[in-house]
Design a protein around this motif. Structure first.
Motif, PDB file in Angstrom:
ATOM      1  N   GLN A  15     104.536 -70.584  -4.194  1.00 20.14           N
ATOM      2  CA  GLN A  15     105.557 -71.535  -3.771  1.00 20.14           C
ATOM      3  C   GLN A  15     105.114 -72.270  -2.518  1.00 20.14           C
ATOM      4  O   GLN A  15     105.330 -73.463  -2.382  1.00 20.14           O
ATOM      5  CB  GLN A  15     106.891 -70.835  -3.540  1.00 20.14           C
ATOM      6  N   LEU A  16     104.475 -71.559  -1.596  1.00 18.86           N
ATOM      7  CA  LEU A  16     103.981 -72.197  -0.378  1.00 18.86           C
ATOM      8  C   LEU A  16     102.885 -73.200  -0.704  1.00 18.86           C
ATOM      9  O   LEU A  16     102.794 -74.256  -0.094  1.00 18.86           O
ATOM     10  CB  LEU A  16     103.440 -71.148   0.593  1.00 18.86           C
ATOM     11  N   THR A  17     102.044 -72.874  -1.677  1.00 14.97           N
ATOM     12  CA  THR A  17     100.928 -73.733  -2.032  1.00 14.97           C
ATOM     13  C   THR A  17     101.401 -75.015  -2.695  1.00 14.97           C
ATOM     14  O   THR A  17     100.908 -76.092  -2.403  1.00 14.97           O
ATOM     15  CB  THR A  17      99.966 -72.986  -2.984  1.00 14.97           C
ATOM     16  N   PHE A  18     102.384 -74.913  -3.589  1.00 20.61           N
ATOM     17  CA  PHE A  18     102.799 -76.064  -4.370  1.00 20.61           C
ATOM     18  C   PHE A  18     103.999 -76.798  -3.786  1.00 20.61           C
ATOM     19  O   PHE A  18     104.279 -77.914  -4.167  1.00 20.61           O
ATOM     20  CB  PHE A  18     103.106 -75.644  -5.815  1.00 20.61           C
ATOM     21  N   ALA A  19     104.694 -76.184  -2.871  1.00 17.23           N
ATOM     22  CA  ALA A  19     105.862 -76.829  -2.284  1.00 17.23           C
ATOM     23  C   ALA A  19     105.407 -77.950  -1.355  1.00 17.23           C
ATOM     24  O   ALA A  19     104.360 -77.878  -0.736  1.00 17.23           O
ATOM     25  CB  ALA A  19     106.690 -75.815  -1.505  1.00 17.23           C
ATOM     26  N   GLN A  20     106.229 -78.981  -1.291  1.00 12.87           N
ATOM     27  CA  GLN A  20     105.937 -80.053  -0.358  1.00 12.87           C
ATOM     28  C   GLN A  20     106.112 -79.503   1.052  1.00 12.87           C
ATOM     29  O   GLN A  20     107.091 -78.827   1.345  1.00 12.87           O
ATOM     30  CB  GLN A  20     106.893 -81.210  -0.620  1.00 12.87           C
ATOM     31  N   LYS A  21     105.170 -79.784   1.935  1.00 13.50           N
ATOM     32  CA  LYS A  21     105.198 -79.242   3.288  1.00 13.50           C
ATOM     33  C   LYS A  21     106.387 -79.822   4.045  1.00 13.50           C
ATOM     34  O   LYS A  21     106.544 -81.020   4.163  1.00 13.50           O
ATOM     35  CB  LYS A  21     103.922 -79.584   4.041  1.00 13.50           C
ATOM     36  N   SER A  22     107.205 -78.939   4.556  1.00 16.12           N
ATOM     37  CA  SER A  22     108.257 -79.346   5.475  1.00 16.12           C
ATOM     38  C   SER A  22     108.111 -78.472   6.708  1.00 16.12           C
ATOM     39  O   SER A  22     107.447 -77.448   6.684  1.00 16.12           O
ATOM     40  CB  SER A  22     109.631 -79.179   4.827  1.00 16.12           C
ATOM     41  N   ALA A  23     108.732 -78.877   7.776  1.00 16.19           N
ATOM     42  CA  ALA A  23     108.615 -78.139   9.021  1.00 16.19           C
ATOM     43  C   ALA A  23     109.187 -76.728   8.842  1.00 16.19           C
ATOM     44  O   ALA A  23     110.321 -76.561   8.411  1.00 16.19           O
ATOM     45  CB  ALA A  23     109.340 -78.874  10.126  1.00 16.19           C
ATOM     46  N   TYR A  24     108.371 -75.740   9.162  1.00 17.27           N
ATOM     47  CA  TYR A  24     108.795 -74.351   9.057  1.00 17.27           C
ATOM     48  C   TYR A  24     109.714 -74.004  10.224  1.00 17.27           C
ATOM     49  O   TYR A  24     109.401 -74.307  11.377  1.00 17.27           O
ATOM     50  CB  TYR A  24     107.584 -73.414   9.047  1.00 17.27           C
ATOM     51  N   VAL A  25     110.826 -73.382   9.892  1.00 19.72           N
ATOM     52  CA  VAL A  25     111.750 -72.867  10.903  1.00 19.72           C
ATOM     53  C   VAL A  25     112.014 -71.409  10.550  1.00 19.72           C
ATOM     54  O   VAL A  25     112.480 -71.109   9.447  1.00 19.72           O
ATOM     55  CB  VAL A  25     113.077 -73.659  10.918  1.00 19.72           C
ATOM     56  N   PRO A  26     111.702 -70.475  11.465  1.00 21.56           N
ATOM     57  CA  PRO A  26     111.914 -69.059  11.145  1.00 21.56           C
ATOM     58  C   PRO A  26     113.395 -68.748  10.935  1.00 21.56           C
ATOM     59  O   PRO A  26     114.248 -69.267  11.650  1.00 21.56           O
ATOM     60  CB  PRO A  26     111.376 -68.318  12.365  1.00 21.56           C
ATOM     61  N   LYS A  27     113.668 -67.901   9.941  1.00 19.30           N
ATOM     62  CA  LYS A  27     115.045 -67.438   9.702  1.00 19.30           C
ATOM     63  C   LYS A  27     115.517 -66.545  10.831  1.00 19.30           C
ATOM     64  O   LYS A  27     116.701 -66.487  11.125  1.00 19.30           O
ATOM     65  CB  LYS A  27     115.126 -66.674   8.376  1.00 19.30           C
ATOM     66  N   ASP A  28     114.583 -65.814  11.411  1.00 12.75           N
ATOM     67  CA  ASP A  28     114.892 -64.844  12.468  1.00 12.75           C
ATOM     68  C   ASP A  28     113.848 -65.016  13.574  1.00 12.75           C
ATOM     69  O   ASP A  28     112.737 -64.517  13.471  1.00 12.75           O
ATOM     70  CB  ASP A  28     114.855 -63.433  11.878  1.00 12.75           C
ATOM     71  N   LYS A  29     114.199 -65.741  14.629  1.00 16.19           N
ATOM     72  CA  LYS A  29     113.256 -66.052  15.705  1.00 16.19           C
ATOM     73  C   LYS A  29     112.740 -64.790  16.384  1.00 16.19           C
ATOM     74  O   LYS A  29     111.558 -64.703  16.728  1.00 16.19           O
ATOM     75  CB  LYS A  29     113.936 -66.984  16.727  1.00 16.19           C
ATOM     76  N   ALA A  30     113.600 -63.796  16.591  1.00 15.61           N
ATOM     77  CA  ALA A  30     113.156 -62.554  17.230  1.00 15.61           C
ATOM     78  C   ALA A  30     112.120 -61.850  16.354  1.00 15.61           C
ATOM     79  O   ALA A  30     111.119 -61.344  16.864  1.00 15.61           O
ATOM     80  CB  ALA A  30     114.342 -61.642  17.511  1.00 15.61           C
ATOM     81  N   LEU A  31     112.342 -61.821  15.042  1.00 18.56           N
ATOM     82  CA  LEU A  31     111.376 -61.214  14.125  1.00 18.56           C
ATOM     83  C   LEU A  31     110.065 -62.014  14.150  1.00 18.56           C
ATOM     84  O   LEU A  31     108.986 -61.435  14.198  1.00 18.56           O
ATOM     85  CB  LEU A  31     111.935 -61.146  12.707  1.00 18.56           C
ATOM     86  N   TYR A  32     110.174 -63.324  14.131  1.00 22.25           N
ATOM     87  CA  TYR A  32     108.991 -64.181  14.208  1.00 22.25           C
ATOM     88  C   TYR A  32     108.172 -63.838  15.453  1.00 22.25           C
ATOM     89  O   TYR A  32     106.955 -63.639  15.380  1.00 22.25           O
ATOM     90  CB  TYR A  32     109.393 -65.659  14.225  1.00 22.25           C
ATOM     91  N   ASP A  33     108.846 -63.752  16.595  1.00 14.45           N
ATOM     92  CA  ASP A  33     108.158 -63.445  17.851  1.00 14.45           C
ATOM     93  C   ASP A  33     107.505 -62.065  17.804  1.00 14.45           C
ATOM     94  O   ASP A  33     106.387 -61.881  18.299  1.00 14.45           O
ATOM     95  CB  ASP A  33     109.126 -63.529  19.031  1.00 14.45           C
ATOM     96  N   THR A  34     108.191 -61.107  17.202  1.00 14.28           N
ATOM     97  CA  THR A  34     107.649 -59.743  17.092  1.00 14.28           C
ATOM     98  C   THR A  34     106.392 -59.719  16.236  1.00 14.28           C
ATOM     99  O   THR A  34     105.378 -59.127  16.613  1.00 14.28           O
ATOM    100  CB  THR A  34     108.713 -58.789  16.511  1.00 14.28           C
TER     101      THR A  34
END
Length: 156
Positions: A15-34
């Motif tokens: 899905q990441l490969t074929f999806a049109q690139k849009s700006a990624y926004v983490p669902k959970d910023k604290a998890l992203y940072d971890t």
């Protein structure tokens, strides 16, 4: 369970490969940072050839999938790191995360999935060589510790 995780990873990656690139926004910023922190712990250890840290960051039941080298378990993965570090003592081998490529997705009840691109850089015959690859890492949160349980390295 293992097959379900691999299926989920394959679907997510396709899905990441074929999806049109849009700006990624983490669902959970604290998890992203971890997970971004754990990625830096893992690869600071890689860059400094600190096998003791790598032995802690990877789960003992890790499965490492590499399209250039096959599938390895924990013991073989650690053996491969040691051999790579020995072979590259003088080459300056290092890993750099491609800026803006890191994505982190929560996996409820287990941990997180990390997706990104990175470069491996070393000197060969006096010339800097750079290889850029994609990766997926599954991180497990267990007993207060984050560990990589599945690694997929693509683009060798």
């Amino acid at each position: 369970m293992k097959n379900k995780i691999l299926l989920l990873l394959c679907i997510s990656l396709s899905q990441l490969t074929f999806a049109q690139k849009s700006a990624y926004v983490p669902k959970d910023k604290a998890l992203y940072d971890t997970i971004a922190h754990m990625d830096s712990v893992m690869f600071n250890a890689f860059n400094t050839h600190d096998i003791a840290v790598l032995e802690k960051v990877f789960a003992t039941d890790v499965e490492f999938y590499n399209d250039g080298g096959g599938v390895t378990d924990y013991a073989t993965t650690m053996k491969n790191f040691k051999a790579m570090f020995e072979w590259n003592k003088a080459t300056g081998l290092r890993r750099e995360l491609v800026s803006g490529s890191l994505e982190v997705y929560p996996m409820p009840g287990f941990g997180a999935i990390e997706v990104g691109e990175h470069r491996f850089i070393h000197k060969e015959n006096g010339k800097e060589e750079v290889a850029q690859m994609k990766f997926v890492q599954v991180w497990r949160w267990k007993d207060g510790v984050w560990q990589a349980t599945r690694v997929i390295s693509i683009g060798h």
